[in-house]
Design a protein around this motif. Structure first.
Motif, PDB file in Angstrom:
ATOM      1  N   PHE A   1     -42.723  44.706 -44.050  1.00  0.00           N
ATOM      2  CA  PHE A   1     -42.493  43.406 -43.840  1.00  0.00           C
ATOM      3  C   PHE A   1     -44.347  43.194 -44.517  1.00  0.00           C
ATOM      4  O   PHE A   1     -44.779  42.028 -45.430  1.00  0.00           O
ATOM      5  CB  PHE A   1     -42.476  41.800 -42.751  1.00  0.00           C
ATOM      6  N   LEU A   2     -44.634  43.261 -43.980  1.00  0.00           N
ATOM      7  CA  LEU A   2     -46.391  43.252 -44.386  1.00  0.00           C
ATOM      8  C   LEU A   2     -46.260  43.166 -45.550  1.00  0.00           C
ATOM      9  O   LEU A   2     -47.568  43.210 -46.775  1.00  0.00           O
ATOM     10  CB  LEU A   2     -47.126  44.301 -43.622  1.00  0.00           C
ATOM     11  N   THR A   3     -46.363  44.537 -46.252  1.00  0.00           N
ATOM     12  CA  THR A   3     -46.562  45.300 -48.012  1.00  0.00           C
ATOM     13  C   THR A   3     -45.585  43.788 -48.926  1.00  0.00           C
ATOM     14  O   THR A   3     -46.022  43.727 -49.935  1.00  0.00           O
ATOM     15  CB  THR A   3     -45.921  46.624 -47.886  1.00  0.00           C
ATOM     16  N   SER A   4     -44.372  43.513 -48.292  1.00  0.00           N
ATOM     17  CA  SER A   4     -43.947  42.762 -48.934  1.00  0.00           C
ATOM     18  C   SER A   4     -43.830  41.486 -48.945  1.00  0.00           C
ATOM     19  O   SER A   4     -44.741  40.406 -49.982  1.00  0.00           O
ATOM     20  CB  SER A   4     -42.301  42.505 -48.152  1.00  0.00           C
ATOM     21  N   TRP A   5     -44.696  40.712 -47.831  1.00  0.00           N
ATOM     22  CA  TRP A   5     -45.458  39.304 -47.835  1.00  0.00           C
ATOM     23  C   TRP A   5     -46.540  39.051 -47.825  1.00  0.00           C
ATOM     24  O   TRP A   5     -46.595  37.639 -48.566  1.00  0.00           O
ATOM     25  CB  TRP A   5     -44.488  38.877 -46.680  1.00  0.00           C
ATOM     26  N   ALA A   6     -47.619  40.027 -47.666  1.00  0.00           N
ATOM     27  CA  ALA A   6     -48.881  39.583 -47.136  1.00  0.00           C
ATOM     28  C   ALA A   6     -49.474  39.785 -48.764  1.00  0.00           C
ATOM     29  O   ALA A   6     -48.994  40.256 -50.104  1.00  0.00           O
ATOM     30  CB  ALA A   6     -49.751  40.636 -46.853  1.00  0.00           C
ATOM     31  N   GLY A   7     -50.271  38.297 -49.048  1.00  0.00           N
ATOM     32  CA  GLY A   7     -50.032  38.516 -50.596  1.00  0.00           C
ATOM     33  C   GLY A   7     -49.748  37.209 -51.206  1.00  0.00           C
ATOM     34  O   GLY A   7     -50.159  37.032 -52.836  1.00  0.00           O
ATOM     35  N   GLU A   8     -48.453  37.034 -50.539  1.00  0.00           N
ATOM     36  CA  GLU A   8     -46.973  36.419 -51.661  1.00  0.00           C
ATOM     37  C   GLU A   8     -46.419  34.852 -50.986  1.00  0.00           C
ATOM     38  O   GLU A   8     -47.208  34.277 -51.009  1.00  0.00           O
ATOM     39  CB  GLU A   8     -46.212  37.112 -52.300  1.00  0.00           C
ATOM     40  N   THR A   9     -46.529  35.845 -49.840  1.00  0.00           N
ATOM     41  CA  THR A   9     -45.736  34.494 -48.605  1.00  0.00           C
ATOM     42  C   THR A   9     -46.859  34.063 -47.500  1.00  0.00           C
ATOM     43  O   THR A   9     -46.874  33.408 -47.437  1.00  0.00           O
ATOM     44  CB  THR A   9     -44.403  34.983 -47.772  1.00  0.00           C
ATOM     45  N   PHE A  10     -48.503  35.286 -47.129  1.00  0.00           N
ATOM     46  CA  PHE A  10     -48.680  34.764 -46.431  1.00  0.00           C
ATOM     47  C   PHE A  10     -49.893  35.734 -46.922  1.00  0.00           C
ATOM     48  O   PHE A  10     -49.927  36.368 -47.583  1.00  0.00           O
ATOM     49  CB  PHE A  10     -48.848  34.737 -45.536  1.00  0.00           C
ATOM     50  N   GLU A  11     -51.394  34.868 -46.725  1.00  0.00           N
ATOM     51  CA  GLU A  11     -52.687  35.234 -47.654  1.00  0.00           C
ATOM     52  C   GLU A  11     -52.538  37.018 -46.964  1.00  0.00           C
ATOM     53  O   GLU A  11     -52.274  36.827 -45.781  1.00  0.00           O
ATOM     54  CB  GLU A  11     -53.863  34.279 -47.347  1.00  0.00           C
ATOM     55  N   TRP A  12     -53.800  37.380 -47.371  1.00  0.00           N
ATOM     56  CA  TRP A  12     -53.898  39.189 -46.730  1.00  0.00           C
ATOM     57  C   TRP A  12     -54.594  38.825 -45.381  1.00  0.00           C
ATOM     58  O   TRP A  12     -54.566  39.312 -44.588  1.00  0.00           O
ATOM     59  CB  TRP A  12     -54.437  39.548 -48.201  1.00  0.00           C
ATOM     60  N   LEU A  13     -55.609  38.219 -45.164  1.00  0.00           N
ATOM     61  CA  LEU A  13     -56.767  37.223 -44.636  1.00  0.00           C
ATOM     62  C   LEU A  13     -55.673  36.441 -43.622  1.00  0.00           C
ATOM     63  O   LEU A  13     -56.190  34.803 -43.880  1.00  0.00           O
ATOM     64  CB  LEU A  13     -57.680  37.186 -44.844  1.00  0.00           C
ATOM     65  N   SER A  14     -55.287  36.564 -42.977  1.00  0.00           N
ATOM     66  CA  SER A  14     -54.252  35.363 -42.056  1.00  0.00           C
ATOM     67  C   SER A  14     -53.839  35.941 -40.351  1.00  0.00           C
ATOM     68  O   SER A  14     -54.157  37.067 -40.877  1.00  0.00           O
ATOM     69  CB  SER A  14     -53.179  34.832 -42.732  1.00  0.00           C
ATOM     70  N   TRP A  15     -53.294  35.210 -40.101  1.00  0.00           N
ATOM     71  CA  TRP A  15     -52.945  35.600 -38.852  1.00  0.00           C
ATOM     72  C   TRP A  15     -51.203  35.953 -38.737  1.00  0.00           C
ATOM     73  O   TRP A  15     -51.050  37.050 -37.787  1.00  0.00           O
ATOM     74  CB  TRP A  15     -52.731  34.057 -37.826  1.00  0.00           C
ATOM     75  N   GLN A  16     -51.099  35.813 -40.078  1.00  0.00           N
ATOM     76  CA  GLN A  16     -49.746  36.955 -39.828  1.00  0.00           C
ATOM     77  C   GLN A  16     -49.514  37.790 -40.611  1.00  0.00           C
ATOM     78  O   GLN A  16     -49.114  38.962 -39.913  1.00  0.00           O
ATOM     79  CB  GLN A  16     -48.135  35.805 -40.987  1.00  0.00           C
ATOM     80  N   THR A  17     -50.472  38.613 -41.055  1.00  0.00           N
ATOM     81  CA  THR A  17     -50.784  39.970 -41.698  1.00  0.00           C
ATOM     82  C   THR A  17     -51.315  41.094 -40.279  1.00  0.00           C
ATOM     83  O   THR A  17     -51.717  41.647 -40.178  1.00  0.00           O
ATOM     84  CB  THR A  17     -52.554  39.696 -42.819  1.00  0.00           C
ATOM     85  N   GLY A  18     -52.670  39.623 -39.990  1.00  0.00           N
ATOM     86  CA  GLY A  18     -52.852  40.369 -38.217  1.00  0.00           C
ATOM     87  C   GLY A  18     -51.964  41.016 -37.842  1.00  0.00           C
ATOM     88  O   GLY A  18     -51.911  41.746 -36.399  1.00  0.00           O
ATOM     89  N   ALA A  19     -50.630  39.873 -37.451  1.00  0.00           N
ATOM     90  CA  ALA A  19     -49.794  40.128 -35.779  1.00  0.00           C
ATOM     91  C   ALA A  19     -48.759  40.863 -36.356  1.00  0.00           C
ATOM     92  O   ALA A  19     -49.011  42.124 -36.017  1.00  0.00           O
ATOM     93  CB  ALA A  19     -48.372  38.563 -36.484  1.00  0.00           C
ATOM     94  N   PHE A  20     -48.592  41.077 -37.710  1.00  0.00           N
ATOM     95  CA  PHE A  20     -47.555  42.796 -38.333  1.00  0.00           C
ATOM     96  C   PHE A  20     -48.237  43.533 -38.524  1.00  0.00           C
ATOM     97  O   PHE A  20     -47.737  45.030 -37.931  1.00  0.00           O
ATOM     98  CB  PHE A  20     -47.912  42.225 -40.238  1.00  0.00           C
ATOM     99  N   VAL A  21     -49.918  44.201 -38.262  1.00  0.00           N
ATOM    100  CA  VAL A  21     -51.091  44.748 -38.370  1.00  0.00           C
ATOM    101  C   VAL A  21     -50.327  45.602 -36.945  1.00  0.00           C
ATOM    102  O   VAL A  21     -50.736  46.384 -36.385  1.00  0.00           O
ATOM    103  CB  VAL A  21     -52.151  44.394 -39.168  1.00  0.00           C
ATOM    104  N   VAL A  22     -51.348  44.233 -36.043  1.00  0.00           N
ATOM    105  CA  VAL A  22     -51.216  44.693 -35.140  1.00  0.00           C
ATOM    106  C   VAL A  22     -49.345  45.459 -34.111  1.00  0.00           C
ATOM    107  O   VAL A  22     -49.381  45.898 -33.262  1.00  0.00           O
ATOM    108  CB  VAL A  22     -50.703  43.549 -34.099  1.00  0.00           C
ATOM    109  N   VAL A  23     -48.532  44.454 -34.615  1.00  0.00           N
ATOM    110  CA  VAL A  23     -47.162  45.096 -34.399  1.00  0.00           C
ATOM    111  C   VAL A  23     -47.005  46.899 -35.070  1.00  0.00           C
ATOM    112  O   VAL A  23     -46.642  47.306 -34.373  1.00  0.00           O
ATOM    113  CB  VAL A  23     -45.717  44.653 -34.361  1.00  0.00           C
ATOM    114  N   PHE A  24     -47.430  46.918 -35.865  1.00  0.00           N
ATOM    115  CA  PHE A  24     -47.489  48.217 -36.986  1.00  0.00           C
ATOM    116  C   PHE A  24     -47.761  49.183 -36.171  1.00  0.00           C
ATOM    117  O   PHE A  24     -47.322  50.678 -35.328  1.00  0.00           O
ATOM    118  CB  PHE A  24     -47.341  48.319 -37.920  1.00  0.00           C
TER     119      PHE A  24
END
Length: 487
Positions: A220-243
């Motif tokens: 999900f991180l590699t599919s949506w970061a930079g497209e659905t949401f920015e690389w430097l965003s809370w969504q990216t951070g959330a996926f990194v933490v979960v992973f």
């Protein structure tokens, strides 16, 4: 409790080949659907829309295949490979029917996820049966047979998918799995008679859940970061933490549970670890080639869906040839390290050449650039499984097969997710007149990345220690709390 076993079936070379043929039909099922989407993709988008979700048609299949592969392997240990293999075929057929009937892209993605669940059992089941029946030193005698099936799946996917898409529509490309699935079920029921070890064990469901969460978060991180949401965003951070949390918890749990889903001790053997890395990197390259070369040929070079499948022959023919040569040399000499080294170098060269393609690149030149990709695939795909299985004890054969299959599939699904985002970034806002150029640039960028990834594979291949190949027997004796019964 022990179960009396009937007299074992004498496995002559002819019977081994007959048995493997049925198992290979199952592997062919999963491979066809790995590669069938590339040629059918433009028609699917025209019919269902939602082009931005196209990569998920492949990713959903690969993701569920990866997550369920270790579970299928453990089920095979508990209940017998034959029975579990047949259940996986049935799951795959159900997913194929759902995919053929899907009225929207979302439902098609869900159907592909069901297919992927079945494919996880097909892949690990096929390689585990090969490991049970054929010791590594003798594997070369049958490697040509496996290579033909692999090439048939890789070539046949685009060819069959293209022909059916042009003649009957893209839905028929999924319905073709029904007769092949029925043939697989019947053939396996008739021929597969291997001893199975029946022992007291439990499936590591917590480990499976943690692995699934980790892999899903990464995809999900590699599919949506930079497209659905920015690389430097809370969504990216959330996926990194979960992973990260799921991966750490998975490793912690696997080191403590009595029956781990993925025994981490097998990674202590350097050759196994290097073969796993090579499987991961080559999986990325092969998946990318199978998906994006047909797209390039259709959207940039103007080929039809069926002819784009045929145009992959320059990549697939070398797979069959070099696999058979490598298998014979390996059987006769016991040497094998040179093949993954040459193969990973060839994948790197092929990636560099394909990265030079532009909107004006002629079809003949693209065909020439595919040849080193075919050579590299033929020298790495099967060889990594053989090296991994030979690097561990016989009791860990299933775990080794599952781990390599898992990493190869994760590599492919991760690569496709990242490459899907890259391709979309070049084409999503392009005007119709500029779409050809954008598609060419995006795909060239993708192959430039595969070249760098293949270079990592070269390092891994060079680090493999050439352990003498086992000559047999292919199956261990059962332990004190086990009993052999005919599957």
């Amino acid at each position: 409790m022990t179960t009396s076993s009937p007299s074992p079936v004498v496995m002559t070379p002819l019977r081994v080949r007959m048995t493997l043929l049925g198992v290979m039909f199952g592997l062919l099922l999963s491979m066809l659907d790995n590669f069938i989407v590339g040629t059918a993709a433009p028609s699917i988008v025209r019919d269902l829309g939602d082009a931005s979700l196209l990569s998920w048609v492949v990713t959903a299949y690969a993701l569920t295949t990866a997550v369920t592969t270790p579970i299928w392997g453990k089920l095979g240990d508990l209940f017998g490979r034959k029975r579990v293999f047949q259940v996986s075929v049935a799951a795959f057929i159900v997913g194929s029917i759902l995919a053929a009937l899907a009225p929207s892209m979302i439902l098609l993605i869900l159907a592909r996820a069901v297919q992927g669940i079945g494919a996880g059992g097909l892949a690990v089941g096929a390689f585990a049966v090969i490991g049970d029946l054929v010791p590594p030193r003798e594997r070369g005698k049958y490697q040509g047979m496996v290579a033909i099936i692999v090439a048939t799946g890789t070539i046949g996917g685009p060819l069959v998918g293209g022909f059916l898409t042009d003649a009957f529509g893209w839905r028929s490309a999924f319905l073709i799995n029904l007769p092949l699935g029925a043939l697989t079920m019947a053939w396996v029921a008739w021929t597969l008679r291997i001893p199975r070890v029946q022992r007291k064990a439990q499936i590591d469901w917590l480990g499976a859940a943690l692995l699934g969460i980790a892999v899903s978060a990464l995809i999900f991180l590699t599919s949506w970061a930079g497209e659905t949401f920015e690389w430097l965003s809370w969504q990216t951070g959330a996926f990194v933490v979960v992973f990260t949390a799921a991966l750490v918890a998975f490793v912690w749990w696997e080191r403590r549970v009595a029956e781990p889903l993925l025994p981490l001790a097998i990674f202590r053997e350097r050759s196994f670890t290097m073969a796993s890395i090579l499987a991961f990197t080559s999986g990325i390259v092969v998946f990318a080639s199978a998906l994006y070369l047909p797209i390039f040929q259709q959207t940039v070079q103007g080929a039809s869906a069926s002819s784009s499948g045929l145009l992959l022959l320059p990549m697939m023919i070398p797979v069959v040839i070099v696999s058979q040569i490598a298998g014979r040399v390996m059987t006769q000499t016991g040497r094998y390290k040179v093949f993954p080294v040459i193969g990973s170098i060839a994948l790197t060269v092929g990636g560099v050449l394909l990265a030079t393609m532009t909107a004006s690149t002629p079809i003949a030149l693209t065909a020439a650039f595919m040849i080193p990709m075919g050579i590299g695939s033929g020298l790495t795909q099967q060889m990594t499984t053989t090296i991994a299985q030979n690097s561990v004890q016989q009791k860990d054969m299933g775990a080794a097969s599952g781990a390599v299959t898992l990493l190869r599939t994760i590599g492919g699904s991760l690569g496709i997710a990242v490459f899907g985002s890259i391709y979309t970034s070049y084409t999503i806002d392009a005007a119709p007149a500029a779409l050809t150029e954008g598609s060419a640039q995006g795909i060239a960028t993708i192959f430039g990345i595969t070249a760098a990834i293949s270079a990592l594979g070269v390092v891994a291949a060079c680090a493999i220690t050439e352990i003498p190949l086992r000559r047999g027997p292919a199956a261990d004796a059962a332990g004190p709390e086990s009993s052999r019964v005919t599957a």
